[in-house]
Design a protein around this motif. Structure first.
Motif, short mmCIF file in Angstrom:
data_model
loop_
_atom_site.label_atom_id
_atom_site.label_comp_id
_atom_site.label_asym_id
_atom_site.label_seq_id
_atom_site.Cartn_x
_atom_site.Cartn_y
_atom_site.Cartn_z
N TYR A 188 -3.63 11.36 0.31
CA TYR A 188 -4.40 10.69 1.35
C TYR A 188 -3.77 11.03 2.69
O TYR A 188 -2.57 10.84 2.88
CB TYR A 188 -4.42 9.18 1.16
N GLN A 202 -7.77 2.03 6.01
CA GLN A 202 -7.29 3.18 5.23
C GLN A 202 -6.28 2.74 4.18
O GLN A 202 -6.22 3.32 3.09
CB GLN A 202 -6.69 4.22 6.16
N ILE A 206 -6.28 3.81 0.33
CA ILE A 206 -5.12 4.37 -0.36
C ILE A 206 -4.86 3.62 -1.66
O ILE A 206 -4.58 4.22 -2.71
CB ILE A 206 -3.89 4.33 0.57
#
Length: 243
Positions: A188, A202, A206
């Protein structure tokens, strides 16, 4: 669809762009890698806006699937940006055995299947759902400049805003059947200055992807334009890890 350095025996890279863009947005990053690259395009990019309004999520996935099949590179990594994290889950399943790795670049990842919208936490999904119903899929110019183009110089921002293409609402709302792939390395790339998919959001993605590797870039939502060198270096590190 654009290809670079097509040599069938090498591991290549398939690049999946985000909403409103074209595969060519990846050009600067792909050119730096020196491997076979496919800059895939969402369907009907050169047709009138109303021809895209009825596209199903499956139409997006199938269009990219056909481009990969026509390309002919046997093994490749998938590089997915933003909403294409959803598409990449399904494509990794369809090309199981050929996909050597997955890189999610500021991407949305569904947990145990799902849609782009359902992958967002409340109240984000409620707000976006209302926007889609009332205003469609092309944000106002001011929103594009503040979010998508937040760290781009004026000339690049002007180009992104001018060329932005509305998508089908079904791209956001329809569910896939696949989850994050197992048995391949995953990375990622976290974009620490992103105003669209924020760093905290985010972190949620993840957790859903469970990648073995995490890279950080001091970039807004379009690192392929603002940080192509840093992004290409992250992808090169990923390529060094795949079999």
């Amino acid at each position: 669809m654009t290809t670079y350095n097509k040599r069938q025996e090498e591991i290549g890279a398939v690049f999946l762009h985000g909403v409103g863009l074209r595969g060519s947005v990846w050009s600067e990053t792909a050119e730096r890698l020196g491997i076979p690259c496919l800059l895939a395009d969402f369907p009907r990019r050169d047709e009138a806006e109303d021809t895209r309004a009825d596209l199903a999520l499956e139409d997006y996935i199938s269009a990219i699937q056909r481009q990969i099949e026509e390309w002919g590179c046997e093994r490749f990594i998938l590089v997915a940006h933003s909403i294409s994290g959803i598409l990449a889950m399904e494509l990794a399943q369809r090309f199981q055995g050929r996909v050597a790795g997955l890189v999610a670049v500021g991407a949305v990842i569904s947990r145990n299947g799902g849609s782009f919208l359902s992958s967002l936490p409340a109240p984000n999904r409620w707000i976006l759902g209302a926007i889609l119903r009332l205003a469609g899929t092309k944000p106002p110019e001011s929103a594009l400049r503040k979010g998508l183009c937040s760290d781009l110089p004026p000339e690049q921002a002007d180009r992104v805003v001018r060329d932005f293409l509305p998508e089908s609402k079904r791209l956001y709302t329809e569910r896939i059947r696949a989850s994050a792939p197992a048995g391949i390395p995953k990375m990622y790339v976290k974009l620490t200055e992103d105003k669209e998919i924020t760093p905290s959001l985010q972190n949620r993605m993840i957790a859903a992807l469970e990648p073995e590797y995490i890279e950080e870039l001091p970039s807004g939502h379009l690192p392929m334009l603002s940080e192509p060198e840093g992004l290409s270096q992250a992808l090169s590190r990923m390529l060094s890890l795949v079999d």
